[in-house]
Design an enzyme around this catalytic site. Structure first.
Site, mmCIF file in Angstrom:
data_model
loop_
_atom_site.group_PDB
_atom_site.id
_atom_site.type_symbol
_atom_site.label_atom_id
_atom_site.label_comp_id
_atom_site.label_asym_id
_atom_site.label_seq_id
_atom_site.Cartn_x
_atom_site.Cartn_y
_atom_site.Cartn_z
ATOM 1 N N CYS A 16 3.496 0.551 -8.300
ATOM 2 C CA CYS A 16 3.826 -0.829 -8.047
ATOM 3 C C CYS A 16 4.465 -1.349 -9.425
ATOM 4 O O CYS A 16 3.956 -1.367 -10.513
ATOM 5 C CB CYS A 16 2.579 -1.772 -7.902
ATOM 6 S SG CYS A 16 1.886 -1.055 -5.933
ATOM 7 N N CYS A 55 0.898 -1.214 -0.051
ATOM 8 C CA CYS A 55 -0.040 0.058 -0.179
ATOM 9 C C CYS A 55 0.975 1.166 -0.078
ATOM 10 O O CYS A 55 2.025 0.981 -0.110
ATOM 11 C CB CYS A 55 -0.932 -0.138 1.211
ATOM 12 S SG CYS A 55 -0.319 0.292 2.786
ATOM 13 N N CYS A 57 -1.911 1.362 -4.219
ATOM 14 C CA CYS A 57 -0.743 1.919 -4.399
ATOM 15 C C CYS A 57 -0.598 2.695 -5.986
ATOM 16 O O CYS A 57 0.368 3.135 -6.306
ATOM 17 C CB CYS A 57 0.650 1.342 -4.078
ATOM 18 S SG CYS A 57 0.843 -0.210 -4.948
#
Length: 137
Positions: A92, A14, A88
């Site tokens: 990522c 996250c 996120c």
């Protein structure tokens, strides 16, 4: 997983690695024990784990007070079989051959323990399903 003896590895990601991913990693560690390798990280890690998250996890008998947010690295993604993102966004890294899941969950940042409980409970429900998927139980 190329080797049947190798433990599956899961990375929870996250933004701040201070709430959702910490709870998910703690639940997976608690429920799967040594059967699964567990990591968590954040794309912009906070200084500390959210105190309301620590309190909410204590209520279910899991102490994450000693955990610290960790920065997301390409190496952590490469070393994981399953990458579970929790808000996120595009930060990522994506590598071929990895299984990616995106769990849409409210962000507990700035919330009190009353608001964190339903997020915690939903994470636990999803992690229990993941444990069954990874370990066959």
């Amino acid at each position: 997983m190329s080797d049947s003896l190798q433990r599956p590895s899961v990375l929870f990601v996250c933004v701040h690695n201070a709430g959702r991913s910490q709870m998910a990693a703690a639940f997976l560690t608690h429920l799967a024990g040594e059967k699964v390798e567990v990591r968590s990280a954040g794309s912009a890690p906070a200084e500390t784990v959210n105190p309301a998250v620590v309190d909410a996890m204590k209520e279910v008998g899991i102490d994450i007070s000693a955990e610290t947010p960790k920065v997301l690295t390409g190496e952590a993604v490469r070393a994981s079989d399953v990458v579970i993102t929790m808000g996120c966004g595009d930060t990522c890294p994506v590598f071929p051959g990895k299984r990616y899941l995106d769990w849409q969950l409210d962000d507990p940042a700035g919330q009190g323990v009353d608001a964190v409980r339903p997020i915690r409970d939903e994470i636990e429900r999803r992690v229990r399903g993941l444990v069954g998927d990874l370990t066959g139980r």
